[in-house]
Design a protein around this motif. Structure first.
Motif, PDB file in Angstrom:
ATOM      1  N   VAL A 379       0.863  -1.187   0.000  1.00  0.00           N
ATOM      2  CA  VAL A 379       0.000   0.000   0.000  1.00  0.00           C
ATOM      3  C   VAL A 379       0.896   1.233   0.000  1.00  0.00           C
ATOM      4  O   VAL A 379       1.577   1.509   0.982  1.00  0.00           O
ATOM      5  CB  VAL A 379      -0.945   0.003   1.214  1.00  0.00           C
ATOM      6  CG1 VAL A 379      -1.853   1.229   1.182  1.00  0.00           C
ATOM      7  CG2 VAL A 379      -1.792  -1.273   1.253  1.00  0.00           C
ATOM      8  N   VAL A 380       0.885   1.975  -1.107  1.00  0.00           N
ATOM      9  CA  VAL A 380       1.876   3.029  -1.341  1.00  0.00           C
ATOM     10  C   VAL A 380       1.236   4.411  -1.287  1.00  0.00           C
ATOM     11  O   VAL A 380       0.218   4.664  -1.934  1.00  0.00           O
ATOM     12  CB  VAL A 380       2.551   2.829  -2.716  1.00  0.00           C
ATOM     13  CG1 VAL A 380       3.575   3.923  -2.978  1.00  0.00           C
ATOM     14  CG2 VAL A 380       3.209   1.454  -2.787  1.00  0.00           C
ATOM     15  N   VAL A 381       1.862   5.303  -0.516  1.00  0.00           N
ATOM     16  CA  VAL A 381       1.463   6.710  -0.460  1.00  0.00           C
ATOM     17  C   VAL A 381       2.330   7.479  -1.456  1.00  0.00           C
ATOM     18  O   VAL A 381       3.555   7.336  -1.474  1.00  0.00           O
ATOM     19  CB  VAL A 381       1.648   7.288   0.954  1.00  0.00           C
ATOM     20  CG1 VAL A 381       1.184   8.748   0.987  1.00  0.00           C
ATOM     21  CG2 VAL A 381       0.896   6.467   1.983  1.00  0.00           C
ATOM     22  N   SER A 382       1.687   8.295  -2.301  1.00  0.00           N
ATOM     23  CA  SER A 382       2.397   9.096  -3.295  1.00  0.00           C
ATOM     24  C   SER A 382       1.809  10.501  -3.332  1.00  0.00           C
ATOM     25  O   SER A 382       0.785  10.777  -2.700  1.00  0.00           O
ATOM     26  CB  SER A 382       2.281   8.468  -4.689  1.00  0.00           C
ATOM     27  OG  SER A 382       2.751   7.147  -4.715  1.00  0.00           O
ATOM     28  N   GLU A 383       2.452  11.359  -4.110  1.00  0.00           N
ATOM     29  CA  GLU A 383       1.936  12.706  -4.357  1.00  0.00           C
ATOM     30  C   GLU A 383       1.894  12.942  -5.861  1.00  0.00           C
ATOM     31  O   GLU A 383       2.790  12.521  -6.592  1.00  0.00           O
ATOM     32  CB  GLU A 383       2.832  13.767  -3.709  1.00  0.00           C
ATOM     33  CG  GLU A 383       2.734  13.809  -2.202  1.00  0.00           C
ATOM     34  CD  GLU A 383       3.596  14.903  -1.592  1.00  0.00           C
ATOM     35  OE1 GLU A 383       3.287  15.333  -0.463  1.00  0.00           O
ATOM     36  OE2 GLU A 383       4.580  15.311  -2.251  1.00  0.00           O
ATOM     37  N   LEU A 384       0.816  13.601  -6.306  1.00  0.00           N
ATOM     38  CA  LEU A 384       0.736  14.034  -7.693  1.00  0.00           C
ATOM     39  C   LEU A 384       0.228  15.466  -7.720  1.00  0.00           C
ATOM     40  O   LEU A 384      -0.363  15.960  -6.758  1.00  0.00           O
ATOM     41  CB  LEU A 384      -0.149  13.107  -8.533  1.00  0.00           C
ATOM     42  CG  LEU A 384      -1.617  12.899  -8.149  1.00  0.00           C
ATOM     43  CD1 LEU A 384      -2.501  14.059  -8.593  1.00  0.00           C
ATOM     44  CD2 LEU A 384      -2.130  11.603  -8.774  1.00  0.00           C
ATOM     45  N   GLU A 385       0.487  16.129  -8.833  1.00  0.00           N
ATOM     46  CA  GLU A 385       0.069  17.519  -8.971  1.00  0.00           C
ATOM     47  C   GLU A 385      -1.085  17.617  -9.946  1.00  0.00           C
ATOM     48  O   GLU A 385      -1.038  17.075 -11.043  1.00  0.00           O
ATOM     49  CB  GLU A 385       1.241  18.383  -9.450  1.00  0.00           C
ATOM     50  CG  GLU A 385       0.950  19.873  -9.414  1.00  0.00           C
ATOM     51  CD  GLU A 385       2.166  20.719  -9.717  1.00  0.00           C
ATOM     52  OE1 GLU A 385       2.010  21.736 -10.435  1.00  0.00           O
ATOM     53  OE2 GLU A 385       3.272  20.368  -9.247  1.00  0.00           O
ATOM     54  N   ASN A 386      -2.141  18.300  -9.521  1.00  0.00           N
ATOM     55  CA  ASN A 386      -3.335  18.490 -10.342  1.00  0.00           C
ATOM     56  C   ASN A 386      -3.668  19.978 -10.340  1.00  0.00           C
ATOM     57  O   ASN A 386      -4.116  20.522  -9.332  1.00  0.00           O
ATOM     58  CB  ASN A 386      -4.499  17.675  -9.768  1.00  0.00           C
ATOM     59  CG  ASN A 386      -5.755  17.775 -10.624  1.00  0.00           C
ATOM     60  OD1 ASN A 386      -5.832  18.571 -11.552  1.00  0.00           O
ATOM     61  ND2 ASN A 386      -6.751  16.963 -10.297  1.00  0.00           N
ATOM     62  N   ARG A 387      -3.393  20.641 -11.471  1.00  0.00           N
ATOM     63  CA  ARG A 387      -3.644  22.083 -11.608  1.00  0.00           C
ATOM     64  C   ARG A 387      -2.972  22.895 -10.497  1.00  0.00           C
ATOM     65  O   ARG A 387      -3.551  23.818  -9.930  1.00  0.00           O
ATOM     66  CB  ARG A 387      -5.142  22.373 -11.609  1.00  0.00           C
ATOM     67  CG  ARG A 387      -5.917  21.743 -12.760  1.00  0.00           C
ATOM     68  CD  ARG A 387      -7.390  22.129 -12.677  1.00  0.00           C
ATOM     69  NE  ARG A 387      -8.171  21.505 -13.716  1.00  0.00           N
ATOM     70  CZ  ARG A 387      -8.734  20.309 -13.610  1.00  0.00           C
ATOM     71  NH1 ARG A 387      -8.583  19.612 -12.501  1.00  0.00           N
ATOM     72  NH2 ARG A 387      -9.442  19.808 -14.596  1.00  0.00           N
ATOM     73  N   GLY A 388      -1.759  22.500 -10.154  1.00  0.00           N
ATOM     74  CA  GLY A 388      -1.025  23.213  -9.127  1.00  0.00           C
ATOM     75  C   GLY A 388      -1.336  22.778  -7.710  1.00  0.00           C
ATOM     76  O   GLY A 388      -0.664  23.201  -6.763  1.00  0.00           O
ATOM     77  N   PHE A 389      -2.352  21.905  -7.540  1.00  0.00           N
ATOM     78  CA  PHE A 389      -2.713  21.410  -6.210  1.00  0.00           C
ATOM     79  C   PHE A 389      -1.996  20.085  -5.965  1.00  0.00           C
ATOM     80  O   PHE A 389      -2.095  19.155  -6.769  1.00  0.00           O
ATOM     81  CB  PHE A 389      -4.230  21.205  -6.115  1.00  0.00           C
ATOM     82  CG  PHE A 389      -4.697  20.654  -4.793  1.00  0.00           C
ATOM     83  CD1 PHE A 389      -4.644  21.417  -3.642  1.00  0.00           C
ATOM     84  CD2 PHE A 389      -5.187  19.353  -4.703  1.00  0.00           C
ATOM     85  CE1 PHE A 389      -5.083  20.914  -2.424  1.00  0.00           C
ATOM     86  CE2 PHE A 389      -5.620  18.839  -3.495  1.00  0.00           C
ATOM     87  CZ  PHE A 389      -5.567  19.631  -2.347  1.00  0.00           C
ATOM     88  N   LEU A 390      -1.243  20.015  -4.867  1.00  0.00           N
ATOM     89  CA  LEU A 390      -0.519  18.797  -4.532  1.00  0.00           C
ATOM     90  C   LEU A 390      -1.446  17.868  -3.763  1.00  0.00           C
ATOM     91  O   LEU A 390      -1.878  18.182  -2.646  1.00  0.00           O
ATOM     92  CB  LEU A 390       0.712  19.137  -3.693  1.00  0.00           C
ATOM     93  CG  LEU A 390       1.787  18.039  -3.597  1.00  0.00           C
ATOM     94  CD1 LEU A 390       2.376  17.729  -4.971  1.00  0.00           C
ATOM     95  CD2 LEU A 390       2.887  18.464  -2.634  1.00  0.00           C
ATOM     96  N   GLN A 391      -1.776  16.737  -4.376  1.00  0.00           N
ATOM     97  CA  GLN A 391      -2.755  15.804  -3.793  1.00  0.00           C
ATOM     98  C   GLN A 391      -2.050  14.526  -3.346  1.00  0.00           C
ATOM     99  O   GLN A 391      -1.258  13.949  -4.086  1.00  0.00           O
ATOM    100  CB  GLN A 391      -3.823  15.467  -4.842  1.00  0.00           C
ATOM    101  CG  GLN A 391      -5.018  14.701  -4.304  1.00  0.00           C
ATOM    102  CD  GLN A 391      -6.099  14.549  -5.369  1.00  0.00           C
ATOM    103  OE1 GLN A 391      -5.808  14.271  -6.531  1.00  0.00           O
ATOM    104  NE2 GLN A 391      -7.346  14.747  -4.986  1.00  0.00           N
ATOM    105  N   GLN A 392      -2.323  14.119  -2.124  1.00  0.00           N
ATOM    106  CA  GLN A 392      -1.761  12.867  -1.615  1.00  0.00           C
ATOM    107  C   GLN A 392      -2.693  11.721  -1.999  1.00  0.00           C
ATOM    108  O   GLN A 392      -3.898  11.779  -1.773  1.00  0.00           O
ATOM    109  CB  GLN A 392      -1.601  12.935  -0.099  1.00  0.00           C
ATOM    110  CG  GLN A 392      -0.906  11.715   0.491  1.00  0.00           C
ATOM    111  CD  GLN A 392      -0.423  11.966   1.905  1.00  0.00           C
ATOM    112  OE1 GLN A 392       0.706  12.379   2.113  1.00  0.00           O
ATOM    113  NE2 GLN A 392      -1.271  11.710   2.890  1.00  0.00           N
TER     114      GLN A 392
END
Length: 418
Positions: A379-392
């Motif tokens: 079970v992996v926690v990551s971060e991605l960027e969506n329209r400048g919003f950093l979403q976990q």
């Protein structure tokens, strides 16, 4: 400089393999497809993970895709190529191993398929799930990819002409005769994995290798990489579960979570399969309803399980193919996750099923993701960027985890439980 390339067939697999290196502070990048420009690969990256997204493809298409990535890696002089396989041997196992082998004919591929921590063992060439032969396990009844055989050479030979040998956990590699394309190694215990990797390193044969996250864990500990302090995930105000898996193991996890504080919402047939639904007034109202519910209930599940007969009738009525179903359901979950991001919700989005997170990333045009840590096995926690919003975000394979895994994750990741 990249020392190791990992080729995964779905995005969950890419992350739960890559995270084994991230956990040890090894510079790792995960891409949704082969990087288009060399500049996208950071100078400090030593482990590169590419999701070939070949799990739902035909064996022929999967072969061509993986062979192209293998040839690209060879052109970059990447020393070790690791074909990540599903721990329950779903997907195009034979054709993808053949593709890696064909791209490097002078080297033997070593296949270490076991995952002892998850009770997935290889004994005398047969694969077991919790002491049950693979074909008789829950994966034998998978709605999309049922695995109907347990003897690994037979599984590979369904799509491949590779010459194969099996080797017992206690047998040295010197017992191998001739020049097989691939060697299938028994794995009963994690110690078997460690010993085999050490033997391959000592013999200078750790060049082409295949297996699951357990093998990645062993490689991360044995290969001399540069190491930094590992990352830590952050706590958020809530946990939103986007469940695209149809696995029975996942269903039990959802039931347990619902009994222990989670709010649960089933997607209707239209919400799952109607093209353009989320641009309609009904779709927009549903997204707003989810947003308001998340604000009131910090632990929420939206799932696409159930209604198989109605879904089949709807699919036939509107001419929706099964490949379309596999695309539309992840896209529906992606629409919801995107709406939460657009409203800057401080909430971690947990996706189940290999297609679910990828569906979201395709929707928003995201091609890279940064793995942060492993919060539970697989079970992996990551971060991605969506329209400048950093979403976990969290990714979890549908077949992974104990009954209470979602509750345990919520306790670790959210401020709500503190």
């Amino acid at each position: 400089m990249v020392k190791l390339l990992i080729i995964a067939d779905d995005f969950t697999g890419a992350l739960d393999t890559g995270i084994q290196f991230v956990n040890r502070g090894i510079a790792t990048q995960v891409f949704t497809g082969k990087p288009e420009r060399p500049a996208e690969i950071a100078a400090q990256t030593e482990v590169l993970v590419v999701d070939s997204e070949t799990r739902p493809m035909t064996p022929e298409s999967a072969y061509e895709n993986v062979k192209e990535i293998t040839a690209w890696a060879k052109s970059l002089n990447i020393e070790i190529i690791f074909k990540k396989t599903d721990s329950a041997l779903r997907g195009n196992i034979g054709s993808e191993l053949q593709a890696v082998s064909d791209g490097n004919r002078e080297k033997t591929l070593y296949f270490l398929p076991g995952y002892p921590k998850m009770a997935r063992l290889t004994i005398n060439g047969f694969h077991y799930i919790k002491e049950t032969l693979l074909e008789h396990s829950v994966f034998g009844q998978d709605p999309f990819e049922p695995v109907t055989q347990s003897y690994i050479p037979d599984i590979i030979r369904q799509e491949s002409q590779m010459s194969l040998q099996c080797i017992g956990g206690d047998e040295p590699l010197s017992r191998i005769s001739g020049n097989p394309s691939a060697v299938i190694c028994d794995i009963r215990h994690q110690e078997d994995m460690e010993a085999r990797v050490e033997e391959l390193l000592e013999r200078g044969q750790l060049k082409l290798i295949a297996g699951c996250a357990a093998l990645a864990d062993s490689l991360a500990s044995k290969i001399p990489f540069h190491r930094n302090a590992p990352n830590q995930c952050r706590q958020t105000n809530g946990l939103f579960v986007a469940c695209g898996s149809l696995n029975r193991i996942t269903e039990q996890q959802l039931i347990y979570a619902q009994k222990n504080g989670f709010t649960r919402q089933h997607l209707t047939i239209e919400q799952k399969l109607q093209k353009g639904y989320y641009d309609t007034s009904a779709g927009k109202a549903f997204l707003q309803y989810i947003l308001e519910t998340c604000r009131k209930h910090p632990q929420m599940i939206v799932d696409s399980m159930g209604g198989e007969e109605a879904m089949e009738a709807y699919r036939k009525k509107y001419g929706i193919s099964m490949p379309d179903v596999r695309r539309l359901i992840p896209e529906a979950h992606g629409q919801i996750a995107d709406f939460l991001a657009r409203n800057h919700m401080d909430i971690t989005v947990l996706t189940t099923g290999g297609d679910t997170l990828m569906g979201y990333m395709k929707l928003i045009g995201c091609t890279q993701i940064r793995p942060v840590c492993e919060i539970e096995p697989g079970v992996v926690v990551s971060e991605l960027e969506n329209r400048g919003f950093l979403q976990q975000v969290i990714s979890k394979s549908g077949g992974f985890g104990t009954e209470d895994v979602l509750v345990r994750i919520a306790e670790k990741i959210t401020n709500f439980n503190k």
